[in-house]
Motif scaffolding. Sequence first.
Motif, PDB file in Angstrom:
ATOM      1  N   LEU A 233      12.855   5.532  34.762  1.00 45.10           N
ATOM      2  CA  LEU A 233      14.334   6.346  34.947  1.00 45.10           C
ATOM      3  C   LEU A 233      15.237   5.173  35.512  1.00 45.10           C
ATOM      4  O   LEU A 233      16.436   5.048  35.900  1.00 45.10           O
ATOM      5  CB  LEU A 233      14.498   7.467  35.453  1.00 45.10           C
ATOM      6  CG  LEU A 233      13.733   9.303  34.495  1.00 45.10           C
ATOM      7  CD1 LEU A 233      13.044  10.065  34.711  1.00 45.10           C
ATOM      8  CD2 LEU A 233      14.611   8.780  33.265  1.00 45.10           C
ATOM      9  N   ARG A 234      14.780   4.833  36.525  1.00 44.84           N
ATOM     10  CA  ARG A 234      15.533   3.861  37.485  1.00 44.84           C
ATOM     11  C   ARG A 234      15.793   2.945  36.468  1.00 44.84           C
ATOM     12  O   ARG A 234      17.446   2.748  36.913  1.00 44.84           O
ATOM     13  CB  ARG A 234      14.267   3.933  38.836  1.00 44.84           C
ATOM     14  CG  ARG A 234      14.502   3.127  39.359  1.00 44.84           C
ATOM     15  CD  ARG A 234      14.207   1.552  40.444  1.00 44.84           C
ATOM     16  NE  ARG A 234      13.403   1.499  39.792  1.00 44.84           N
ATOM     17  CZ  ARG A 234      14.575  -0.361  39.535  1.00 44.84           C
ATOM     18  NH1 ARG A 234      15.175  -0.153  39.650  1.00 44.84           N
ATOM     19  NH2 ARG A 234      14.032  -0.960  38.482  1.00 44.84           N
ATOM     20  N   ARG A 235      14.979   2.124  36.298  1.00 46.08           N
ATOM     21  CA  ARG A 235      15.559   1.403  35.676  1.00 46.08           C
ATOM     22  C   ARG A 235      16.913   1.404  34.016  1.00 46.08           C
ATOM     23  O   ARG A 235      17.861   0.508  34.397  1.00 46.08           O
ATOM     24  CB  ARG A 235      14.437   0.743  34.153  1.00 46.08           C
ATOM     25  CG  ARG A 235      14.783  -0.965  34.092  1.00 46.08           C
ATOM     26  CD  ARG A 235      15.308  -1.960  34.503  1.00 46.08           C
ATOM     27  NE  ARG A 235      15.266  -3.123  33.598  1.00 46.08           N
ATOM     28  CZ  ARG A 235      16.351  -3.860  33.986  1.00 46.08           C
ATOM     29  NH1 ARG A 235      17.173  -2.989  34.953  1.00 46.08           N
ATOM     30  NH2 ARG A 235      16.481  -4.583  33.370  1.00 46.08           N
ATOM     31  N   MET A 236      16.703   2.712  34.115  1.00 43.64           N
ATOM     32  CA  MET A 236      17.748   3.401  32.752  1.00 43.64           C
ATOM     33  C   MET A 236      18.870   3.599  33.410  1.00 43.64           C
ATOM     34  O   MET A 236      20.520   3.625  33.006  1.00 43.64           O
ATOM     35  CB  MET A 236      17.014   4.550  31.962  1.00 43.64           C
ATOM     36  CG  MET A 236      16.260   4.224  31.078  1.00 43.64           C
ATOM     37  SD  MET A 236      15.782   5.668  30.640  1.00 43.64           S
ATOM     38  CE  MET A 236      16.867   6.074  29.046  1.00 43.64           C
ATOM     39  N   ARG A 237      18.832   4.062  34.686  1.00 45.51           N
ATOM     40  CA  ARG A 237      19.827   4.439  35.606  1.00 45.51           C
ATOM     41  C   ARG A 237      20.846   2.857  35.790  1.00 45.51           C
ATOM     42  O   ARG A 237      22.084   2.857  35.643  1.00 45.51           O
ATOM     43  CB  ARG A 237      20.215   4.884  36.951  1.00 45.51           C
ATOM     44  CG  ARG A 237      20.037   6.425  36.985  1.00 45.51           C
ATOM     45  CD  ARG A 237      19.553   6.647  37.577  1.00 45.51           C
ATOM     46  NE  ARG A 237      18.651   7.483  38.823  1.00 45.51           N
ATOM     47  CZ  ARG A 237      17.597   7.509  38.746  1.00 45.51           C
ATOM     48  NH1 ARG A 237      16.955   7.916  38.060  1.00 45.51           N
ATOM     49  NH2 ARG A 237      16.523   6.798  39.587  1.00 45.51           N
ATOM     50  N   GLU A 238      20.019   2.120  36.459  1.00 47.25           N
ATOM     51  CA  GLU A 238      20.540   0.628  36.595  1.00 47.25           C
ATOM     52  C   GLU A 238      21.387  -0.164  35.088  1.00 47.25           C
ATOM     53  O   GLU A 238      22.331  -0.485  34.979  1.00 47.25           O
ATOM     54  CB  GLU A 238      19.040   0.319  37.068  1.00 47.25           C
ATOM     55  CG  GLU A 238      19.729  -1.834  37.448  1.00 47.25           C
ATOM     56  CD  GLU A 238      17.929  -1.944  37.671  1.00 47.25           C
ATOM     57  OE1 GLU A 238      17.663  -3.123  37.025  1.00 47.25           O
ATOM     58  OE2 GLU A 238      17.479  -1.827  38.953  1.00 47.25           O
TER      59      GLU A 238
ATOM     60  N   THR B   7      22.199   1.539  32.499  1.00 48.94           N
ATOM     61  CA  THR B   7      23.855   2.325  32.430  1.00 48.94           C
ATOM     62  C   THR B   7      24.650   1.708  33.471  1.00 48.94           C
ATOM     63  O   THR B   7      26.303   1.981  33.260  1.00 48.94           O
ATOM     64  CB  THR B   7      23.312   3.932  32.494  1.00 48.94           C
ATOM     65  OG1 THR B   7      22.425   3.911  31.713  1.00 48.94           O
ATOM     66  CG2 THR B   7      24.583   4.931  31.925  1.00 48.94           C
ATOM     67  N   ARG B   8      24.437   1.666  34.687  1.00 48.96           N
ATOM     68  CA  ARG B   8      25.368   1.514  35.256  1.00 48.96           C
ATOM     69  C   ARG B   8      26.082  -0.206  34.877  1.00 48.96           C
ATOM     70  O   ARG B   8      27.015  -0.800  34.968  1.00 48.96           O
ATOM     71  CB  ARG B   8      24.720   1.119  37.050  1.00 48.96           C
ATOM     72  CG  ARG B   8      25.081   2.420  37.419  1.00 48.96           C
ATOM     73  CD  ARG B   8      24.974   2.075  39.108  1.00 48.96           C
ATOM     74  NE  ARG B   8      23.865   1.574  39.570  1.00 48.96           N
ATOM     75  CZ  ARG B   8      22.273   2.188  39.649  1.00 48.96           C
ATOM     76  NH1 ARG B   8      22.464   3.268  39.657  1.00 48.96           N
ATOM     77  NH2 ARG B   8      21.421   1.782  39.778  1.00 48.96           N
TER      78      ARG B   8
ATOM     79  N   LEU C  86      17.938   0.487  26.648  1.00 53.34           N
ATOM     80  CA  LEU C  86      18.146   1.622  26.983  1.00 53.34           C
ATOM     81  C   LEU C  86      18.024   2.386  25.854  1.00 53.34           C
ATOM     82  O   LEU C  86      16.370   3.716  25.968  1.00 53.34           O
ATOM     83  CB  LEU C  86      19.634   2.435  27.133  1.00 53.34           C
ATOM     84  CG  LEU C  86      20.088   1.817  28.309  1.00 53.34           C
ATOM     85  CD1 LEU C  86      21.795   1.567  28.247  1.00 53.34           C
ATOM     86  CD2 LEU C  86      19.688   2.863  29.259  1.00 53.34           C
TER      87      LEU C  86
END
Length: 174
Positions: free
Chosen positions: A123-128, A130-131, A148
């Motif tokens: 989830l951390r990597r997905m947020r990164e 996405t940004r 993703l």
Amino acid sequence: MSLGHTILGLLESHPSHGYDLKRAYDERFGQARALPYGQVYATLSRLLKNGLVEVDGTEPGEGPERKRYVITEAGITDVARWLTEPEDPSAQLQSTLYTKVVLALLTGRSADTLLDTQRTEHLRRMRELTRRKLDGDLVDQLLCDHALFHLEADLRWLDLTAARLDELARKVTA
């Protein structure tokens, strides 16, 4: 991805020096990690040995002479064949993550904790990503989408595995 085929593809558009090939690779494919010079020259050496490229000329440089490489007909045929071959859609059948889950179960450690920790990291990597996707150009957007989608599939696997842990524990500890 095959580095040799990628270099052949870059050379097909025009002859280049190793330095220029590295720069072209990094601009197009090195978003996550730049290509080391040594890897470029080792690959060019293999391609030269296999008759897929040849030296088109040399020029004086800052250090050693700079060789300009050109793709051969055999190289064009090879890269064309590679481009038409589909990639194997099956991911690793036994991933490192699966191995860790089984080993956690076999050694009496918490597979639930392992899965939760991995889920948090995904989830951390997905947020990164996405940004990065929101701020990026089309290339970044496409690369981020690809990553993703894979992470999303991994999350589904993590949830499925968590739901089946008791059954898996019985199977691997029997």
